[in-house]
Scaffold this motif. Structure first.
Motif, PDB file in Angstrom:
ATOM      1  N   ASN A 101       0.797  -1.219   0.000  1.00  0.00           N
ATOM      2  CA  ASN A 101       0.000   0.000   0.000  1.00  0.00           C
ATOM      3  C   ASN A 101       0.835   1.277   0.000  1.00  0.00           C
ATOM      4  O   ASN A 101       0.756   2.062  -0.920  1.00  0.00           O
ATOM      5  N   TYR A 102       1.653   1.459   1.011  1.00  0.00           N
ATOM      6  CA  TYR A 102       2.450   2.677   1.061  1.00  0.00           C
ATOM      7  C   TYR A 102       3.774   2.504   0.325  1.00  0.00           C
ATOM      8  O   TYR A 102       4.448   3.454   0.022  1.00  0.00           O
ATOM      9  N   HIS A 103       4.139   1.295   0.140  1.00  0.00           N
ATOM     10  CA  HIS A 103       5.380   1.031  -0.585  1.00  0.00           C
ATOM     11  C   HIS A 103       5.295  -0.392  -1.113  1.00  0.00           C
ATOM     12  O   HIS A 103       4.373  -1.134  -0.797  1.00  0.00           O
ATOM     13  N   GLN A 104       6.237  -0.739  -1.933  1.00  0.00           N
ATOM     14  CA  GLN A 104       6.247  -2.098  -2.448  1.00  0.00           C
ATOM     15  C   GLN A 104       7.457  -2.823  -1.901  1.00  0.00           C
ATOM     16  O   GLN A 104       8.467  -2.208  -1.607  1.00  0.00           O
ATOM     17  N   MET A 105       7.306  -4.097  -1.781  1.00  0.00           N
ATOM     18  CA  MET A 105       8.465  -4.855  -1.349  1.00  0.00           C
ATOM     19  C   MET A 105       8.717  -5.987  -2.314  1.00  0.00           C
ATOM     20  O   MET A 105       7.808  -6.639  -2.777  1.00  0.00           O
ATOM     21  N   GLU A 106       9.986  -6.174  -2.544  1.00  0.00           N
ATOM     22  CA  GLU A 106      10.358  -7.091  -3.584  1.00  0.00           C
ATOM     23  C   GLU A 106      10.671  -8.446  -2.983  1.00  0.00           C
ATOM     24  O   GLU A 106      11.431  -8.535  -2.023  1.00  0.00           O
ATOM     25  N   PHE A 107      10.048  -9.470  -3.504  1.00  0.00           N
ATOM     26  CA  PHE A 107      10.369 -10.807  -3.044  1.00  0.00           C
ATOM     27  C   PHE A 107      10.871 -11.636  -4.220  1.00  0.00           C
ATOM     28  O   PHE A 107      10.191 -11.737  -5.228  1.00  0.00           O
ATOM     29  N   PRO A 108      12.052 -12.170  -4.103  1.00  0.00           N
ATOM     30  CA  PRO A 108      12.555 -12.998  -5.195  1.00  0.00           C
ATOM     31  C   PRO A 108      11.760 -14.298  -5.281  1.00  0.00           C
ATOM     32  O   PRO A 108      11.231 -14.772  -4.268  1.00  0.00           O
ATOM     33  N   CYS A 109      11.662 -14.828  -6.457  1.00  0.00           N
ATOM     34  CA  CYS A 109      10.966 -16.100  -6.591  1.00  0.00           C
ATOM     35  C   CYS A 109      11.714 -16.961  -7.601  1.00  0.00           C
ATOM     36  O   CYS A 109      12.690 -16.523  -8.196  1.00  0.00           O
ATOM     37  N   ASN A 110      11.240 -18.144  -7.779  1.00  0.00           N
ATOM     38  CA  ASN A 110      11.900 -19.091  -8.666  1.00  0.00           C
ATOM     39  C   ASN A 110      10.807 -19.924  -9.301  1.00  0.00           C
ATOM     40  O   ASN A 110      10.480 -21.005  -8.841  1.00  0.00           O
ATOM     41  N   ILE A 111      10.208 -19.370 -10.325  1.00  0.00           N
ATOM     42  CA  ILE A 111       9.038 -19.996 -10.925  1.00  0.00           C
ATOM     43  C   ILE A 111       9.319 -20.242 -12.400  1.00  0.00           C
ATOM     44  O   ILE A 111       9.833 -19.367 -13.091  1.00  0.00           O
ATOM     45  N   ASN A 112       9.011 -21.423 -12.858  1.00  0.00           N
ATOM     46  CA  ASN A 112       9.163 -21.717 -14.284  1.00  0.00           C
ATOM     47  C   ASN A 112       7.922 -21.246 -15.016  1.00  0.00           C
ATOM     48  O   ASN A 112       6.827 -21.718 -14.747  1.00  0.00           O
ATOM     49  N   VAL A 113       8.109 -20.318 -15.913  1.00  0.00           N
ATOM     50  CA  VAL A 113       6.950 -19.792 -16.626  1.00  0.00           C
ATOM     51  C   VAL A 113       6.957 -20.335 -18.047  1.00  0.00           C
ATOM     52  O   VAL A 113       7.941 -20.190 -18.763  1.00  0.00           O
ATOM     53  N   LEU A 114       5.858 -20.944 -18.423  1.00  0.00           N
ATOM     54  CA  LEU A 114       5.692 -21.435 -19.785  1.00  0.00           C
ATOM     55  C   LEU A 114       4.521 -20.667 -20.391  1.00  0.00           C
ATOM     56  O   LEU A 114       3.423 -20.653 -19.831  1.00  0.00           O
ATOM     57  N   ILE A 115       4.784 -20.004 -21.507  1.00  0.00           N
ATOM     58  CA  ILE A 115       3.729 -19.224 -22.125  1.00  0.00           C
ATOM     59  C   ILE A 115       3.336 -19.918 -23.421  1.00  0.00           C
ATOM     60  O   ILE A 115       4.193 -20.175 -24.270  1.00  0.00           O
ATOM     61  N   VAL A 116       2.077 -20.214 -23.575  1.00  0.00           N
ATOM     62  CA  VAL A 116       1.632 -20.734 -24.862  1.00  0.00           C
ATOM     63  C   VAL A 116       0.796 -19.656 -25.522  1.00  0.00           C
ATOM     64  O   VAL A 116      -0.016 -18.987 -24.884  1.00  0.00           O
ATOM     65  N   SER A 117       1.053 -19.441 -26.798  1.00  0.00           N
ATOM     66  CA  SER A 117       0.369 -18.351 -27.480  1.00  0.00           C
ATOM     67  C   SER A 117       0.256 -18.691 -28.954  1.00  0.00           C
ATOM     68  O   SER A 117       0.859 -19.646 -29.446  1.00  0.00           O
ATOM     69  N   GLU A 118      -0.500 -17.881 -29.634  1.00  0.00           N
ATOM     70  CA  GLU A 118      -0.647 -18.108 -31.064  1.00  0.00           C
ATOM     71  C   GLU A 118       0.519 -17.485 -31.816  1.00  0.00           C
ATOM     72  O   GLU A 118       1.248 -18.139 -32.531  1.00  0.00           O
ATOM     73  N   GLY A 119       0.685 -16.175 -31.613  1.00  0.00           N
ATOM     74  CA  GLY A 119       1.835 -15.505 -32.204  1.00  0.00           C
ATOM     75  C   GLY A 119       2.869 -15.330 -31.120  1.00  0.00           C
ATOM     76  O   GLY A 119       2.866 -16.064 -30.130  1.00  0.00           O
ATOM     77  N   ARG A 120       3.724 -14.368 -31.298  1.00  0.00           N
ATOM     78  CA  ARG A 120       4.686 -14.092 -30.253  1.00  0.00           C
ATOM     79  C   ARG A 120       3.967 -13.518 -29.048  1.00  0.00           C
ATOM     80  O   ARG A 120       3.043 -12.714 -29.190  1.00  0.00           O
ATOM     81  N   SER A 121       4.388 -13.915 -27.864  1.00  0.00           N
ATOM     82  CA  SER A 121       3.687 -13.504 -26.659  1.00  0.00           C
ATOM     83  C   SER A 121       3.898 -12.023 -26.381  1.00  0.00           C
ATOM     84  O   SER A 121       4.912 -11.448 -26.758  1.00  0.00           O
ATOM     85  N   LEU A 122       2.907 -11.434 -25.723  1.00  0.00           N
ATOM     86  CA  LEU A 122       3.076 -10.024 -25.362  1.00  0.00           C
ATOM     87  C   LEU A 122       3.979  -9.878 -24.148  1.00  0.00           C
ATOM     88  O   LEU A 122       4.430  -8.794 -23.823  1.00  0.00           O
ATOM     89  N   LEU A 123       4.218 -10.999 -23.502  1.00  0.00           N
ATOM     90  CA  LEU A 123       5.124 -10.968 -22.352  1.00  0.00           C
ATOM     91  C   LEU A 123       6.542 -11.282 -22.817  1.00  0.00           C
ATOM     92  O   LEU A 123       6.726 -11.957 -23.821  1.00  0.00           O
ATOM     93  N   PRO A 124       7.528 -10.799 -22.104  1.00  0.00           N
ATOM     94  CA  PRO A 124       8.894 -11.151 -22.488  1.00  0.00           C
ATOM     95  C   PRO A 124       9.144 -12.631 -22.214  1.00  0.00           C
ATOM     96  O   PRO A 124       8.447 -13.245 -21.408  1.00  0.00           O
ATOM     97  N   SER A 125      10.095 -13.194 -22.889  1.00  0.00           N
ATOM     98  CA  SER A 125      10.460 -14.577 -22.585  1.00  0.00           C
ATOM     99  C   SER A 125      11.927 -14.759 -22.945  1.00  0.00           C
ATOM    100  O   SER A 125      12.489 -13.988 -23.711  1.00  0.00           O
ATOM    101  N   ASP A 126      12.543 -15.770 -22.372  1.00  0.00           N
ATOM    102  CA  ASP A 126      13.950 -16.011 -22.668  1.00  0.00           C
ATOM    103  C   ASP A 126      14.112 -16.653 -24.027  1.00  0.00           C
ATOM    104  O   ASP A 126      15.139 -16.520 -24.666  1.00  0.00           O
ATOM    105  N   CYS A 127      13.093 -17.369 -24.416  1.00  0.00           N
ATOM    106  CA  CYS A 127      13.259 -18.174 -25.614  1.00  0.00           C
ATOM    107  C   CYS A 127      11.888 -18.410 -26.217  1.00  0.00           C
ATOM    108  O   CYS A 127      10.953 -18.791 -25.518  1.00  0.00           O
TER     109      CYS A 127
END
Lengths: 615, 829
Positions: free
Chosen positions: A465-491
């Motif tokens: 609310n008054y500030h943000q706090m950063e928490f590291p995470c370790n999540i495998n993200v798999l994006i399936v899409s028709e064209g190129r995803s609107l989200l960034p990806s490594d590959c």
């Protein structure tokens, strides 16, 4: 062991007792003999007995002061007894009263964590771990037969059938139970009978539709070592004293006539911090073991300690990999290259961070996926293989309405969880095919930004609310899409279907039929978990040759090879080596990494030519 | 907990454990019977004068001494407490309150923030009393600053003057508060451990002193002592059971404030039959309603008269750890604070405060029927004093907020580091070690982190001079610009990170919204204001909309932000350094174009950046090799190996914080001379070719950079080496960004006017050629645009682009020679 935990609290002492438990838990089969809160319904468990709980630290409450030692006075005989308050919620007095002015009172401090079962834990994990469940010695026979987990799983399987007639749903297709729309409020109101009674109480699970016990874990020492979102196996003393519930009930009843100074804690806060013990049991921690993986097929100890297991799996790895590759190729419409990348993605892991840069992440964007039903099937298959996963349909409605980022709720004084509060190694499956035309509102934009941050930096900015706090995470993200995803990806890899569109329907329906035997599935499961946990290094020799290679590549075509590409190729090479069970980079793996990366790029080029709309 | 036993601010908690109702034994004592209490050798503790207001207030010393000299071992503390007067003294119940107050009508009221005294401390209150008196009479604030003590003579005892102020100005009528900076060591110790006993003693001393000096004045309320800055400001996380009932100062952020709670102190009952009235004091949060009227003996005839009862204000404030104090990966802790009387409504949610108060713990009871007690205490702080740490941020530079407390050791390490000759290189290489090379850019950012010295020319009407260094990074995509920004954002305590694409003008400045709770219009500040005294990192600067960018004009030079919306017109400080990153418009940097053409930013904005760096892919083999080595080692070296090579991020952070707070370099004589020379040189370079290559803005940049470099060396003086480095860096940045691609010369005009001098010259030539051409055509009043272009092309030996032609036309139109309407060109005159 139960007897030990119930022994007179005044005897012996703390350090010794904790030591005793730790020693016993080190023994090979000791942990399995302790009943687990994850598998055994609460009412089967004896209060004040030793239990274990596999969980994620969802929130950390304020430290509390308690009476470490107190004195009770019997009003009749005036006899004073010194008692210990450690590992207890309520004082034990019987007829006597607590003497608050006794000079022997010792105030001590402890910390409370709010723990939930590991979010997104897949049914097979629960099933397998509950097979080894211990039924605790209980004095009474359960009168009411609870639905077993096996049945639950069947139910889940039914639920996971794609249900096209339903509107796009916020959560997984699994939560078909509750209505659409106001999903935030109803998060925990899963339809099952088990959770029906909890409907008025938001147990604050990160993912909608989760069920299982959540727990208030009281930590007595070294609480600074625990971090939010850590996964732990907690061994502790279960406390379900009805007195705690009495407190809560009474609060509700009498809140209107209470002294205003008493109501400083709002009703919401009360409900969150002192929920009825029957729903949220208290667990007094004796010992906690960090969980490096939640795959029940693997030995729970670290891999180094289990050299026998490790060597046997390592020897098999290459063959299992080949099988898995065939399997994935089949699923990915005959695309072997995509299958290769999918394996690499599934074993990726953020193994280190260099200042802000996470190393080892490998977000894959699988573009060119045919239909929505295909992606759902793909998820089901992944779900069968990884211990925990979550399907997030990126429909407009979901994006605009879901709470992805955890937010501090100052009224109730707790961290209201969001979908992105996940344990490490969780597979997050983003289905972009569900995205339709429309406008993202403020929440939507924020959610998409949060996903972008998650992918690029592997961190989530929790909203305080008054500030943000950063928490590291370790999540495998798999994006399936028709064209190129609107989200960034490594590959990004474009799926090349070997199946003609005409046969697509038929092929798709056959995918699901083609289920593997459970022994083979188990092999895959072990393979993926082990490959992720392996250590890895690069020899000086290889370093040199990689450097040379890079310089040469730059010489040939300086425009197309950038530092970014080297980053990616190093990750691919690493994952490729690990997927073959090799713990150091070999020349072959490096060449192979270069090769598949080249194949992938040329495919992208082709695709770009065909489509011409690539940015 | 229906039984309202814990009235935290309540006076009587813990003193009277005799049950009011037989069933409930009050679990009301704070748990301060810790082991510490057992240390006392006297075995049975001396019963304390539980109500200092009466017992000690009377200056009769013998009474005091008798209390201390005659321990009453047989008496249980409880029983003594029973007999003690009520803490909330009322005019009727306590006549002799403050010394002489009975006569003068100053009501003595026990302070709710201090609560009760429960046990005897090992403090000699009597001597405390006199020490404090002496302190008041003699204390001269050595560190006094003008703001707080305006109009006071700094050489006279501070508190005596304050007392005089009270009389002559009657500044406060609700409660006279003396803010006391804890000074005396002796008092300090006893006050921290026994605040409840010592502070009333101090109160007494002040009051007595006051009436001694001004015997004729009448005060409505007692003067209260409000100590602040207990020993040191502590972290909320470090509070532990040892701190219960002690004076503490912690810092935090207010997250919630409750409604004002009127707490009844005394109930007024009136008999319905005979109108006989009686007063009942609050007893542990309860009012015992008298069942029988004492006057007419009617039962149950007494009714509570609300508006004749006595209430005191109380408010619950929740504070949360400030984000800087938290270890990574943990959630912030919260603590409940009770504010009493005049402290109510002093703070708002969002305020950052230092609070001094007494830490309390109250047992929780399961239910009044059960004897079982939850073995947990509820903790809170009774506030004695609030101090807002960000109070002055809107008005001036706030030194307090930025002041980090460095330990001696730390300062020593930092100073050792500063003494090293290569500290500048060391620090710059410690900056974002994962990003390869770009040494000069890192150095530039390092200087930005330190910033120049602040200069104030408001008196001469020139306003503040900007001390912050602004930097723009532009270059090819994928040259880790964002990563650099992210690193800086993580490094500085007050940094903000926004993306040009995602931010709007209001997001950067401020917007007005309705607070959902109070329903008032509140100003929500945006990134630029939030990063006041910090760094605002703006990624994708080029993708920002023009309206958003225009906001930056004011911020980047004047360092203020003017807002006029929804009836709120104000100017906020935004002394932020801007670190922006921009991508070239054609996605790849075009070396044939100027910076302006490449990033399409208005030159008005560009000239406000002190340094503009290009991050280009050098495409050179040696570089590639080093880069490859760097990246590969990134992937296989272990964490420890890397850490040895580079300075710790924490050290860097401390170093910067220390330099920013304590070092304020001034220009030395030689340095000014060097600067002048440098500036003249820069002007000279251009003058040879008829163009201006430096403007005063560049000189200012040089000064800032030189000052920042002096700060890096922890030097109070800007010397020639600082100027040299500033010059070098400035030239590097210029070389990269202000080189005219056509001539290869450095041309500052590209940045200041958006057009290089050669380009301007060519435009003029084209215009002249065009004019000649038209004149040669004779008296044709109108011409076809295209034909004219073709003619000019045919005539000129240099290539004439359409743009150039258009510009030439425009130039002629400006001279009122011709007008262009559509596709026709008409001659004028």
């Amino acid at each position: 062991m139960f007897a030990a935990s119930q022994s007179d609290p005044n005897s012996g002492w703390e350090a010794k007792a904790v030591e005793f438990f730790k020693d016993h838990l080190k023994e090979k089969d000791a942990p399995t003999s302790v009943p687990s809160l994850n598998d055994v319904p609460l009412h089967y468990l004896k209060p004040n007995s030793l239990v274990k709980f596999r969980c994620l630290i969802q929130d950390m409450f304020d430290p509390e002061f308690y009476m470490g030692v107190y004195e009770t006075v019997d009003p009749a005989t005036k006899a004073k007894v010194l008692r210990c308050g450690k590992y207890k919620d309520v004082t034990e007095c019987g007829v006597s009263r607590v003497d608050f002015n006794s000079r022997n009172t010792v105030t001590a401090e402890r910390q409370t964590f709010y723990c939930v079962p590991i979010p997104g834990e897949n049914p097979w994990v629960k099933e397998i771990s509950s097979l080894s469940r211990v039924v605790p010695s209980t004095s009474y026979a359960p009168t009411r037969q609870k639905r077993s987990y096996e049945e639950d799983d069947e139910m889940d399987d039914m639920d996971t059938q794609p249900q096209k007639q339903r509107e796009p749903h916020p959560g997984m297709t699994q939560n078909v139970g509750h209505g659409n729309g106001d999903c935030k409020r109803q998060e925990t109101e899963a339809p099952s009978s088990q959770t029906a009674s909890t409907s008025h109480l938001d147990l604050n699970f990160p993912l909608p539709g989760e069920k299982g016990p959540s727990c208030l874990v009281k930590v007595y020492e070294n609480w600074d070592n625990f971090k939010l979102n850590d996964t732990l196996e907690v061994y502790g003393i279960l406390s379900v004293s009805p007195a705690l519930s009495a407190l809560a009930d009474e609060k509700d009843a009498s809140s209107s006539i209470m002294d205003p100074t008493e109501s400083m804690e709002t009703a919401e806060e009360q409900r969150v911090h002192c929920p009825p013990a029957s729903l949220v049991p208290r667990l007094h921690m004796l010992h906690a073991r960090p969980v490096s993986h939640n795959n029940p097929l693997l030995p729970s100890a670290t891999l180094e300690d289990n050299s026998a297991f490790l060597s046997s799996t390592l020897s098999e790895m290459a063959s299992v990999r080949a099988e898995l590759l065939t399997y994935f190729t089949h699923i990915l419409l005959g695309d072997a290259l995509a299958a290769e990348y999918l394996i690499l993605h599934l074993i990726s892991n953020v193994y280190s961070r260099r200042d802000v840069l996470p190393l080892g992440k490998f977000t894959l964007n699988l573009s060119g996926c045919p239909t929505a039903s295909y992606t759902e099937r793909l998820y089901q298959i992944i779900q069968q293989l990884v211990p925990s996963s979550y399907y997030l349909g990126m429909s407009l409605q979901n994006m605009n309405q879901m709470r992805l980022v955890p937010k501090k709720d100052y009224v109730a004084n707790r961290l209201a969880s969001g979908v992105l509060q996940l344990a490490r190694h969780t597979s997050l499956f983003l289905d972009e095919i569900q995205l339709e035309q429309g406008q993202l509102d403020t929440t939507g934009v924020r959610n998409v930004t949060a996903l972008g941050n998650l992918i690029t930096w592997q961190k989530v900015d929790y909203d305080f609310n008054y500030h943000q706090m950063e928490f590291p995470c370790n999540i495998n993200v798999l994006i399936v899409s028709e064209g190129r995803s609107l989200l960034p990806s490594d590959c990004q890899i474009h799926l090349q279907s070997q199946v003609t569109p005409a046969n697509m329907e038929e092929y798709l329906s056959s995918i699901h039929m083609h289920t593997q035997t459970s022994s083979q599935l188990n092999k895959f499961r072990i393979y993926l978990s082990v490959a992720r946990l392996l250590d890895y290094n690069i020899s000086d020799e290889m370093t040199k040759s990689v450097e040379d290679d890079f310089v040469d590549m730059r010489k040939d075509d300086p425009q197309s090879v950038s530092a970014e590409d080297l980053h990616r190729m190093l990750v691919v090479a690493r994952l490729l080596s690990l997927s073959l069970g090799q713990t150091s980079l070999s020349r072959d793996s490096w060449l192979r990494a270069k090769h598949i990366d080249m194949l992938r790029r040329s495919r992208m080029e082709q695709h770009k030519c065909v489509n011409g709309n690539e940015p | 907990m229906s039984s309202p036993t814990s009235t935290p601010g309540g006076c009587k908690r813990g003193r009277n454990t005799n049950p009011a109702t037989p069933s409930s034994e009050g679990p009301t004592s704070p748990p301060s019977q810790r082991r510490r209490g057992q240390d006392s050798s006297t075995g049975d503790l001396m019963p304390m004068p539980t109500s200092p207001a009466t017992d000690i207030l009377s200056p009769a010393a013998p009474q005091d001494t008798s209390l201390f000299s005659s321990p009453r071992p047989s008496v249980q503390p409880n029983e003594v407490d029973m007999s003690s007067p009520l803490m909330y003294g009322t005019p009727s119940s306590r006549v002799e309150g403050t010394p002489r107050s009975g006569v003068r009508g100053t009501p003595a009221r026990q302070r709710p923030d201090l609560g009760s005294v429960r046990k005897a401390p090992q403090v000699d209150l009597h001597s405390e009393y006199f020490i404090f008196l002496r302190f008041l009479q003699r204390f001269i604030d050595p560190t006094s600053n003008e703001d707080e003590n305006a109009g006071l003579d700094l050489n006279e005892p501070l508190y005596m003057q304050k007392l005089e102020e009270v009389v002559y100005l009657s500044v406060l009528n609700s409660a006279v508060v003396i803010l006391l900076y804890i000074f005396c060591i002796l008092m300090l110790i006893s006050k921290i451990f026994f605040p409840q006993e010592v502070i009333p003693t101090f109160d007494m001393a002040v009051n007595e002193l006051f009436f001694e000096r001004f015997p004729d004045s009448i005060l409505e309320f007692q003067i209260q002592v409000r100590p602040y800055n207990a020993l040191k400001t502590r972290n909320m996380r470090s509070l532990n059971p040892e701190d219960i009932d002690q004076l503490i100062t912690i810092s935090g952020m207010v997250i919630r404030t409750s409604q004002l709670i009127p707490e009844m102190q005394e109930a007024f009952f009136q008999c319905q039959v005979c109108a006989y009235s009686t007063r009942v004091e609050v007893d542990r949060g309860r009012i015992a309603e008298p069942a029988v009227c004492r006057h007419c003996n009617t039962t149950h005839s007494l009714a509570l008269v609300h508006n004749r009862s006595v209430f005191s204000d109380k408010q619950m404030v929740k504070i949360q750890e400030s984000p800087e104090d938290m270890p990574a990966g943990q959630t912030p802790h919260t603590t409940i604070v009770y504010a009493h009387n005049d402290l109510v409504d002093k703070v708002q949610p969002g305020d950052r405060i230092n609070i001094t108060g007494i830490y309390r713990a109250v047992p929780m009871r399961v239910s009044p029927i059960q004897s079982n007690v939850k073995s947990v205490y509820k903790t809170h702080i009774d506030a004695i004093h609030f101090r807002k740490t960000d109070e002055k941020r809107l008005h001036g530079v706030d030194d307090d907020a930025d002041q980090k407390l460095f330990t001696e050791d730390r300062v020593q390490t930092l100073k050792e580091l500063a003494a090293k000759p290569d500290v500048y290189e060391r620090l710059s290489s410690a900056l974002a070690p994962s990003i390869y090379e770009h040494e000069d850019i890192k150095k530039g950012i390092l200087l930005q982190l330190f910033g120049g010295s602040r200069k104030d020319f408001t008196q001469t009407g020139r306003g503040n001079f900007r001390a912050e260094v602004n930097i723009l990074l532009c270059g090819d995509p994928g040259t880790s610009k964002s990563q650099l920004l992210q690193y800086v954002f993580n490094l500085v305590p007050r940094g903000q990170y926004t993306s040009g694409k995602g931010s709007s003008a209001v997001g950067l400045t401020a917007y007005v919204m309705k607070d959902p709770e109070t329903r008032q219009l509140v100003l929500q500040t945006g990134a630029l204001v939030l990063s006041d005294n910090g760094i605002c990192c703006i990624d994708e600067f080029d993708k920002m909309s023009d309206s958003t960018r225009s906001v930056l004009h004011e911020v980047m030079e004047q360092q203020t932000l003017s807002i006029a919306k929804a009836g709120i017109i104000c100017q906020l400080n935004a002394r932020t350094a801007v670190l922006a990153a921009a991508n070239p418009i054609e996605s790849q940097w075009n070396p044939k174009k100027t910076t302006i053409e490449n990033i399409q930013l208005p030159h008005t904005l560009l000239s406000r950046f002190d340094l503009i760096f290009l991050m280009l892919d050098p495409q050179d083999e040696a570089y590639d090799r080093r880069l490859a080595h760097h990246l590969v080692s990134l992937y296989y070296q272990s964490e420890e190996q890397m850490e040895e090579e580079f300075l710790d991020m924490a050290v860097l952070r401390d170093y910067i914080a220390y330099a920013r707070t304590y070092i304020n370099p001034r220009l030395s004589e030689e340095a000014s001379q060097a600067l002048i020379e440098a500036y003249v040189d820069m002007r000279k370079i251009g003058s040879g070719r008829g163009m201006v290559s430096a403007y005063p803005r560049q000189l200012e940049s040089l000064i800032r950079l030189a000052e920042a470099h002096a700060k890096v060396r922890f030097s109070e003086k800007v010397e020639t080496i600082d100027v040299e480095e500033a010059k070098r860096l400035h030239r590097e940045a210029l070389k990269q960004s202000a080189t005219d691609p056509r001539t290869g010369f450095v041309d500052i005009a590209i940045l200041t006017t958006g057009m290089s001098a050669t380009a301007r010259k060519r435009k003029e030539e084209a215009a002249q050629a065009l004019k000649k051409l038209i004149q040669a055509k004779g008296k044709t009043p109108a011409m076809k645009y295209h034909q004219l272009l073709d003619d000019l092309r045919g005539q000129s030996e240099t290539a004439i682009t359409k743009e150039l032609f258009d510009e030439a036309l425009r130039a002629l139109a400006d001279e009122d020679y011709l007008t262009v309407t559509g596709k026709t060109v008409r001659l004028l005159a």
